[in-house]
Design an enzyme around this catalytic site. Structure first.
Site, mmCIF file in Angstrom:
data_model
loop_
_atom_site.group_PDB
_atom_site.id
_atom_site.type_symbol
_atom_site.label_atom_id
_atom_site.label_comp_id
_atom_site.label_asym_id
_atom_site.label_seq_id
_atom_site.Cartn_x
_atom_site.Cartn_y
_atom_site.Cartn_z
ATOM 1 N N HIS A 1 0.854 -1.215 0.081
ATOM 2 C CA HIS A 1 0.000 -0.042 -0.060
ATOM 3 C C HIS A 1 0.695 1.228 -0.041
ATOM 4 C CE1 HIS A 1 -3.472 -2.546 1.254
ATOM 5 N NE2 HIS A 1 -2.354 -3.312 1.881
ATOM 6 N N SER B 1 16.735 21.140 -16.338
ATOM 7 C CA SER B 1 15.570 22.048 -16.662
ATOM 8 C C SER B 1 16.138 23.397 -16.945
ATOM 9 C CB SER B 1 14.726 22.448 -15.235
ATOM 10 O OG SER B 1 13.927 23.321 -15.512
ATOM 11 N N LYS C 1 17.637 21.530 -11.001
ATOM 12 C CA LYS C 1 17.019 20.201 -11.078
ATOM 13 C C LYS C 1 17.678 19.065 -11.997
ATOM 14 C CE LYS C 1 13.189 19.088 -11.014
ATOM 15 N NZ LYS C 1 11.876 19.615 -11.955
ATOM 16 N N GLU D 1 11.141 8.173 -17.185
ATOM 17 C CA GLU D 1 9.673 8.937 -17.650
ATOM 18 C C GLU D 1 9.602 8.632 -18.961
ATOM 19 O OE1 GLU D 1 9.599 13.067 -15.716
ATOM 20 O OE2 GLU D 1 11.455 12.513 -16.254
#
Ligand code: ARG
Length: 467
Positions: free
Chosen positions: A156, A277, A283, A290
């Site tokens: 969970h 970024s 970043k 992804e």
């Protein structure tokens, strides 16, 4: 010359003619088309349709087409070719004259495309299984390097129990080994040869189907000409296997992304496979992961497109089947480029074992082991569960962990608690409780690693035997 213009009085509408072609994408089947044509030519010779000289002429022509393609990809830019079958016939006639037209005796493009596609899928399966074995070895290396490093396992998405980092990586190995096995299964079923099935009812000449099948490495000829020319189940099975693989990679990527976030801090993203970024200078983004997640959507889309294309088709060949090629190629290309990249990523990633261990030591992750302590002293599990639950409640109030409670506090819950309780709460003893096959006890994980390595080795051996 077209392959079928005789019965037509009017020329085709040029826009339609162009639109219905498949050469743009089926040109990639050329080597398989040449191989299948070679097998057919030999069968024509055996059937007495070609003389020995004609056979040699045709075989040399086919070989030349292969050479010209390797020498220059521009050779494949043909403004007239309808599909790869038409292209080969055109080039053959250009090279060897009208004898080239004899090659199409007793065969149909319907059996040819069915054969070429089987050969293509077979080749891609062998490549992907090799790539998956490489990925498997990369995961095994990571697991071995992790030694006795510990992390929380989640259910969970909440901390559940501590496990070895190696045990966690072995879970992914199981998934990817299943994928490799699924592909082998798909390969086994697709390995039959449609040549000699004709357009739908079988060849019109006495062609030796066994010989054709054997020369292309197929296990046997297909059993029914109607099915052979209309069946694309092997593409469906293959692309569905790929979509399961893609889904596994997507789950893997999702977890790596999560664990690389500052909130977890378990994983240091390799710079060579991350991007920055344009706006936020601090970043480091997990783009490879992804896109891995993104590719899964694409491959699953291909599998869906295939199923929908096939679901309404009457037997046997229908031109709709041409539409099965692009989703097949797209799914195959997506996975062929992705698996080697995730392997490289896996080789470059580093883990923050400190952070993982810290996380595995807090959040009452040893509570089940604590209840097991009571069970071993005769307390029924339901009561043990309740008593440890109460201990957790005290800890929550005091903001401490179970091992920080005093013996008096514990004995107020159940007098059987003793000093040895603290020993059984240590990370090492919690791990060693799971001493069953498939469990996270260190000795079991070592066994599992060796077993997995054997399985990867046999994948490599199987692929090698096919080559
Ligand atoms: N380009 C066609 C395909 O991919 C080849 C088979 C054509 N057969 C036919 N009867 N028109 O399906």
């Amino acid at each position: 010359m077209k392959m079928w213009s005789g019965r037509f009085r009017q020329p085709l509408n040029p826009e339609f003619e162009h639109w219905q072609r498949s050469f743009e994408f089926d040109k990639r089947l050329l080597t398989h088309e040449l191989g299948a044509s070679n097998a057919h030519a030999h069968a024509l010779r055996e059937a007495g349709v070609l003389s020995s000289d004609e056979l040699i002429t045709i075989l040399q022509g086919l070989e030349k087409i292969g050479e010209l393609t390797t020498a220059s990809p521009a050779f494949l830019e043909d403004p007239e070719a309808e599909d790869v079958h038409h292209f080969v016939e055109k080039q053959l006639v250009a090279l060897v004259g009208d004898t080239g037209y004899k090659l199409h005796s007793g065969r149909s493009r319907n059996e040819q495309i069915a054969t070429d596609l089987r050969l293509y899928v077979r080749t891609v399966i062998d490549q992907l299984r090799t790539d998956l074995a490489e990925f498997g070895y990369a995961l095994v290396d990571c697991a071995r390097q992790a030694k006795d490093a510990v992390m929380p396992a989640y259910t969970h998405m909440q901390r559940a129990e501590p496990v070895l980092v190696a045990h966690w990586l072995l879970a992914y190995l199981e998934m990817f080994l299943r994928d490799a096995e699924r592909l082998a299964d798909c390969r086994w079923r697709l390995n039959v040869c449609p040549l000699g099935s004709g357009a739908v009812a079988g060849a019109t000449l006495p062609l030796d189907r066994r010989a054709m099948a054997a020369s292309l490495g197929f296990g046997s000829p297909t059993a029914n000409s109607i099915d052979a020319t209309s069946d694309r189940d092997f593409i469906l099975e293959f692309v569905n296997s790929l979509s399961i693989l893609a889904m596994h990679l997507s789950r893997w990527a999702e977890e790596m992304i999560l664990f690389s976030s500052q909130e977890f801090g378990f994983i240091n993203l390799p710079e060579a496979y991350s991007t920055g970024s344009s706006a936020m200078p601090q970043k480091k983004n997990p783009d490879l992961l992804e896109l891995t997640r993104g590719k899964a959507a694409r491959v699953i889309g291909c599998a869906t497109a295939l199923l929908v294309t096939l679901k309404g088709l009457p037997l046997a060949y229908n031109k709709d089947l041409q539409e099965t090629q692009e989703p097949l190629f797209d799914a195959a290309d997506s996975m062929l480029s992705l698996v080697p990249l995730v392997t490289k990523w896996m080789k470059a990633v580093t883990f923050n074992y400190e952070r993982m261990r810290e996380a595995a030591q807090s959040g009452f992750i040893n509570a089940w082991a604590a209840a097991t302590y009571l069970v071993q002293r005769g307390v029924p599990f339901r009561l043990a569960h309740e008593q440890i639950g109460r201990a957790v409640q005290i800890c929550l109030e005091k903001q401490c962990e179970l091992q920080e409670l005093s013996l008096e506090e514990l004995q107020s819950l159940n007098p059987v608690f003793d000093r040895d309780f603290y020993v059984c709460l240590s990370l090492e003893s919690v791990l060693s409780v799971h001493d069953v096959a498939g469990g996270t006890a260190p000795a079991r994980v070592q066994q599992a690693l060796s077993a997995v390595e054997e399985r990867i080795k046999s994948i490599c051996e199987e692929v090698h035997a096919h080559a």
